[in-house]
Motif scaffolding. Structure first.
Motif, PDB file in Angstrom:
ATOM      1  N   TRP A 148       0.831  -1.206   0.000  1.00  0.00           N
ATOM      2  CA  TRP A 148       0.000   0.000   0.000  1.00  0.00           C
ATOM      3  C   TRP A 148       0.869   1.263   0.000  1.00  0.00           C
ATOM      4  CZ3 TRP A 148      -3.715  -2.869  -1.203  1.00  0.00           C
ATOM      5  CH2 TRP A 148      -4.080  -4.007  -0.487  1.00  0.00           C
ATOM      6  N   LEU A 149       1.962   1.235   0.760  1.00  0.00           N
ATOM      7  CA  LEU A 149       2.862   2.389   0.791  1.00  0.00           C
ATOM      8  C   LEU A 149       3.684   2.492  -0.483  1.00  0.00           C
ATOM      9  CD1 LEU A 149       3.967   2.106   4.506  1.00  0.00           C
ATOM     10  CD2 LEU A 149       2.856   4.091   3.492  1.00  0.00           C
ATOM     11  N   GLN A 150       4.030   1.355  -1.076  1.00  0.00           N
ATOM     12  CA  GLN A 150       4.808   1.390  -2.307  1.00  0.00           C
ATOM     13  C   GLN A 150       3.991   1.980  -3.450  1.00  0.00           C
ATOM     14  OE1 GLN A 150       5.205  -1.982  -4.902  1.00  0.00           O
ATOM     15  NE2 GLN A 150       7.442  -1.877  -4.780  1.00  0.00           N
ATOM     16  N   THR A 151       2.720   1.616  -3.531  1.00  0.00           N
ATOM     17  CA  THR A 151       1.894   2.076  -4.642  1.00  0.00           C
ATOM     18  C   THR A 151       1.331   3.484  -4.426  1.00  0.00           C
ATOM     19  OG1 THR A 151       0.068   0.808  -3.643  1.00  0.00           O
ATOM     20  CG2 THR A 151       1.246  -0.195  -5.483  1.00  0.00           C
ATOM     21  N   LEU A 152       1.325   3.957  -3.183  1.00  0.00           N
ATOM     22  CA  LEU A 152       0.940   5.343  -2.925  1.00  0.00           C
ATOM     23  C   LEU A 152       1.817   5.877  -1.800  1.00  0.00           C
ATOM     24  CD1 LEU A 152      -0.984   7.618  -3.736  1.00  0.00           C
ATOM     25  CD2 LEU A 152      -2.551   6.837  -1.945  1.00  0.00           C
ATOM     26  N   ILE A 212      -5.863  12.803  18.018  1.00  0.00           N
ATOM     27  CA  ILE A 212      -4.480  12.332  18.093  1.00  0.00           C
ATOM     28  C   ILE A 212      -4.399  11.007  17.348  1.00  0.00           C
ATOM     29  CG2 ILE A 212      -2.526  11.860  19.604  1.00  0.00           C
ATOM     30  CD1 ILE A 212      -4.129  13.162  21.876  1.00  0.00           C
ATOM     31  N   GLY A 213      -3.684  10.988  16.236  1.00  0.00           N
ATOM     32  CA  GLY A 213      -3.536   9.779  15.440  1.00  0.00           C
ATOM     33  C   GLY A 213      -4.173   9.927  14.072  1.00  0.00           C
ATOM     34  N   GLY A 214      -3.367   9.686  13.017  1.00  0.00           N
ATOM     35  CA  GLY A 214      -3.832   9.864  11.646  1.00  0.00           C
ATOM     36  C   GLY A 214      -4.014   8.566  10.906  1.00  0.00           C
ATOM     37  N   GLY A 215      -4.479   7.511  11.591  1.00  0.00           N
ATOM     38  CA  GLY A 215      -4.841   6.271  10.921  1.00  0.00           C
ATOM     39  C   GLY A 215      -6.307   6.289  10.542  1.00  0.00           C
ATOM     40  N   ILE A 216      -6.867   5.115  10.253  1.00  0.00           N
ATOM     41  CA  ILE A 216      -8.247   5.084   9.767  1.00  0.00           C
ATOM     42  C   ILE A 216      -9.240   5.540  10.825  1.00  0.00           C
ATOM     43  CG2 ILE A 216      -8.594   2.626  10.332  1.00  0.00           C
ATOM     44  CD1 ILE A 216     -10.235   2.529   7.645  1.00  0.00           C
ATOM     45  N   GLY A 247      -1.323   1.670   7.254  1.00  0.00           N
ATOM     46  CA  GLY A 247      -0.559   1.464   6.027  1.00  0.00           C
ATOM     47  C   GLY A 247       0.038   0.086   5.902  1.00  0.00           C
ATOM     48  N   HIS A 248      -0.156  -0.762   6.929  1.00  0.00           N
ATOM     49  CA  HIS A 248       0.416  -2.111   6.911  1.00  0.00           C
ATOM     50  C   HIS A 248      -0.642  -3.190   7.128  1.00  0.00           C
ATOM     51  CE1 HIS A 248       3.928   0.461   7.580  1.00  0.00           C
ATOM     52  NE2 HIS A 248       4.641  -0.519   7.074  1.00  0.00           N
ATOM     53  N   THR A 249      -1.907  -2.814   6.992  1.00  0.00           N
ATOM     54  CA  THR A 249      -2.998  -3.755   7.161  1.00  0.00           C
ATOM     55  C   THR A 249      -3.122  -4.667   5.940  1.00  0.00           C
ATOM     56  OG1 THR A 249      -5.400  -3.884   7.451  1.00  0.00           O
ATOM     57  CG2 THR A 249      -4.575  -2.061   6.184  1.00  0.00           C
ATOM     58  N   HIS A 299      -7.949  -0.585  -1.293  1.00  0.00           N
ATOM     59  CA  HIS A 299      -6.613  -0.041  -1.065  1.00  0.00           C
ATOM     60  C   HIS A 299      -6.753   1.013   0.028  1.00  0.00           C
ATOM     61  CE1 HIS A 299      -2.795   1.963  -1.625  1.00  0.00           C
ATOM     62  NE2 HIS A 299      -2.477   1.221  -2.682  1.00  0.00           N
ATOM     63  N   PRO A 300      -6.279   0.748   1.246  1.00  0.00           N
ATOM     64  CA  PRO A 300      -6.583   1.638   2.372  1.00  0.00           C
ATOM     65  C   PRO A 300      -6.003   3.038   2.222  1.00  0.00           C
ATOM     66  CG  PRO A 300      -4.901   0.041   2.998  1.00  0.00           C
ATOM     67  CD  PRO A 300      -5.417  -0.383   1.652  1.00  0.00           C
ATOM     68  N   ARG A 301      -4.810   3.154   1.655  1.00  0.00           N
ATOM     69  CA  ARG A 301      -4.203   4.485   1.544  1.00  0.00           C
ATOM     70  C   ARG A 301      -4.910   5.332   0.479  1.00  0.00           C
ATOM     71  NH1 ARG A 301       0.041   6.584   3.523  1.00  0.00           N
ATOM     72  NH2 ARG A 301       0.802   7.481   1.560  1.00  0.00           N
ATOM     73  N   LYS A 302      -5.325   4.728  -0.609  1.00  0.00           N
ATOM     74  CA  LYS A 302      -6.060   5.503  -1.624  1.00  0.00           C
ATOM     75  C   LYS A 302      -7.355   6.046  -1.038  1.00  0.00           C
ATOM     76  CE  LYS A 302      -4.240   3.102  -5.710  1.00  0.00           C
ATOM     77  NZ  LYS A 302      -4.575   2.247  -6.886  1.00  0.00           N
ATOM     78  N   TYR A 303      -8.014   5.226  -0.233  1.00  0.00           N
ATOM     79  CA  TYR A 303      -9.248   5.672   0.414  1.00  0.00           C
ATOM     80  C   TYR A 303      -8.969   6.795   1.410  1.00  0.00           C
ATOM     81  CZ  TYR A 303     -13.461   5.433   3.356  1.00  0.00           C
ATOM     82  OH  TYR A 303     -14.587   5.742   4.072  1.00  0.00           O
ATOM     83  N   LEU A 304      -7.983   6.602   2.266  1.00  0.00           N
ATOM     84  CA  LEU A 304      -7.755   7.555   3.355  1.00  0.00           C
ATOM     85  C   LEU A 304      -7.094   8.844   2.896  1.00  0.00           C
ATOM     86  CD1 LEU A 304      -6.830   5.161   6.262  1.00  0.00           C
ATOM     87  CD2 LEU A 304      -8.845   6.605   6.070  1.00  0.00           C
ATOM     88  N   MET A 305      -6.223   8.775   1.902  1.00  0.00           N
ATOM     89  CA  MET A 305      -5.632  10.030   1.422  1.00  0.00           C
ATOM     90  C   MET A 305      -6.687  10.908   0.771  1.00  0.00           C
ATOM     91  SD  MET A 305      -2.704   9.651   2.641  1.00  0.00           S
ATOM     92  CE  MET A 305      -1.798  11.062   2.019  1.00  0.00           C
ATOM     93  N   ALA A 306      -7.662  10.288   0.093  1.00  0.00           N
ATOM     94  CA  ALA A 306      -8.777  11.067  -0.466  1.00  0.00           C
ATOM     95  C   ALA A 306      -9.638  11.639   0.649  1.00  0.00           C
ATOM     96  CB  ALA A 306      -9.604  10.190  -1.398  1.00  0.00           C
TER      97      ALA A 306
END
Length: 512
Positions: free
Chosen positions: A12-16, A36-40, A70-72, A180-187
């Motif tokens: 997920w981190l490699q592709t985004l 506090i915390g920038g995860g999902i 980012g590692h799920t 893809h969790p990062r594509k979802y969360l960055m949006a």
């Protein structure tokens, strides 16, 4: 030997990969809600609150959606291995129904959000399976299928899967998803900013004073005043509620390899056997899909053979899926609550403005989305049917699950006490002179425990060996080049900097 050469980290981190970091706050500020915390869990909560007109700021110690999220393995599923039969027995039929409903609504809400914001996050509707190969566990699965169906899930018992090996039985739940969790969360983060929310990266919160308002302090001395505070740091960084007595950290390994699309399983799979094996695929390239396999769970800081665990996971994958070329490998970390239900709500009985989201037990995608909606309701004064189910202040369920609670604390106590008397805990450790490049050990020097790492150039690096959270001795994870605490899962880089909480302060340098 493990095939580390040629493999990269999280897919997920490699592709985004992260772009330019959002700057840390340069001066004191005041907001309605500080997250506090920038995860999902943190980003979902902040996004929901901004949509309800709150002024919100998110503070992330590293980069948003790059830590645990980012590692799920990124399954968006309400089928959580074998949870529903246990809930039916411990929380009653209504508790199981509320759990199922809250998780199903999280899936639907994520799908609607992706559609509303036009997020291309590789969303795929699919079925989720919990399977076993041992026939002695089939009655357990039949009971789970019945309990899940009673709770409201589209569940059934089956012996048919599209795995390339036979199973004795499986619970099949349709209408689940993966993404893809990062594509979802960055949006989601971009939408949050457009709505007036603020994001700060490289900002570690180290202090909290409760009141009206609450006041946070960062490691740079900046003060943040907020009416409400949400602690969404995976493992809570503030222990005034003693939640550390009810949470058990678990680390798992992930490997990934491309397979021809025609040979890729369609569903998402997990088994409680073999120290857990989880299987799913993701879109890849050139007529292929990426096969992701997770397993080999262990408590952080208790295993010096992580490389061997990677080998075991790779061997299992090749026995069942053919001669795979491993392209990615990484590890993920989760926290399990003593009664298997996440802790989402007010942090402790005396607070009115500090909330927490933790204990998702490996199901943080639906759990984090659910937590965002629940916390938003609590902060804005709306009713939520399942707030009592997830309330961190609950006592009855902890009493019912007392055996697991005591087992967790006995394990911590062994380290907490054993690390303070000789011999050193965690088994034999190599002396410093015998350290190979890339390895680490804990020794006594000048009357203190010192954590020593030899880097790839042969140079030694020494830091304090006691975790800055509660003082347990750390142990070195050679495969990931990290110091890990066996008590509550804090992780540190070889130079002592914090990689993962609940610790918020680094291990200080030491002289040998």
């Amino acid at each position: 030997m493990s095939e580390q050469a040629g493999t990269s980290g999280s897919y997920w981190l490699q592709t985004l990969p992260p772009g330019e970091p959002a700057p840390a706050p340069q001066s004191d500020l005041t907001v309605d809600v500080a997250v506090i915390g920038g995860g999902i869990a943190g980003l979902s909560t902040a996004w929901e609150l901004v949509r309800r007109g709150r002024e919100v700021a998110v503070f992330e110690a590293d980069r948003i959606a790059a830590g645990v999220t980012g590692h799920t393995t990124a399954k968006v599923s309400a089928q959580h291995t074998l949870i529903y039969d246990r809930l039916r027995r411990s929380r009653g039929a209504e508790g199981a129904r509320l759990y199922a409903r809250s998780q199903l609504e999280a899936i639907r809400h994520a799908a609607e959000t992706a559609h509303e914001l036009g997020i291309d996050c590789d969303w795929e509707d699919t079925a989720a399976y919990t399977y076993v190969q041992g026939r002695h566990r089939v009655p357990e699965l039949r009971a789970e299928a019945e309990a899940a169906r009673e709770a409201g899930l589209p569940a059934e018992f089956t012996t048919e899967t599209d795995l390339p090996f036979p199973v004795a039985g499986a619970v099949r739940v349709t209408e689940q998803a993966q993404f893809h969790p990062r594509k979802y969360l960055m949006a989601l983060a971009d939408s949050l900013r457009r709505g007036g929310g603020r994001l700060y990266e490289g900002t570690r919160v180290v202090g909290l004073t409760e009141g009206e308002p609450c006041v946070l302090t960062t490691d740079q001395g900046v003060r943040i005043s907020a009416r409400d505070v949400v602690v969404a740091t995976h493992y809570p960084i503030f222990d005034r509620a003693l939640l550390f007595t009810r949470l058990t950290p678990r680390r798992e390994l992930v490997i990934a390899a491309p397979v021809p699309e025609a040979q890729a399983p369609d569903g998402m799979y997990i088994t409680p056997e073999h120290r857990t094996r989880s299987v799913r695929t993701a879109p890849y390239r050139d007529g292929q899909r990426l096969l992701l396999i997770t397993g080999e769970h262990f408590t952080p800081g208790t295993s010096r053979d992580v490389e061997e665990r990677f080998d075991a996971l790779t061997g299992w994958a090749r026995r069942h899926f053919g001669e795979l070329q491993i392209t990615h490998r990484w590890a993920t970390q989760d926290n399990e609550s003593s009664d298997s239900v996440p802790l989402v709500g007010l942090l402790h009985p005396r607070t009115r403005h500090v909330y927490v989201a933790s204990g998702f037990g490996g199901w943080g995608m639906t759990g984090g989305i659910m937590a965002g909606r629940l916390l938003c309701d609590l902060i804005t004064g709306r009713e939520c049917p399942w707030s009592g189910l997830y309330d961190p202040r609950r006592i009855a369920s902890v009493v019912r699950e007392g055996g697991q609670f005591l087992k967790n604390q006995a394990k911590v106590a062994r380290h907490f006490v054993g690390d303070r008397v000789p011999p050193l805990a965690s088994g034999p450790r190599p002396p410093v002179d015998d350290l190979a490049p890339g390895d680490g050990t804990v020794v006594q020097s000048g009357g203190r425990h010192v954590a020593v790492h030899r880097d790839e150039n042969g140079e030694l690096h020494a830091v304090a060996a006691r975790c800055t959270h509660m003082g347990c001795l750390v142990s070195f994870n050679r495969a990931e080049r990290a110091w890990e605490c066996p008590c509550h899962g804090s992780r540190f880089a070889p130079d002592g900097s914090v990689l993962q909480g609940p610790a918020v302060r680094p291990l200080q340098p030491r002289e040998l």
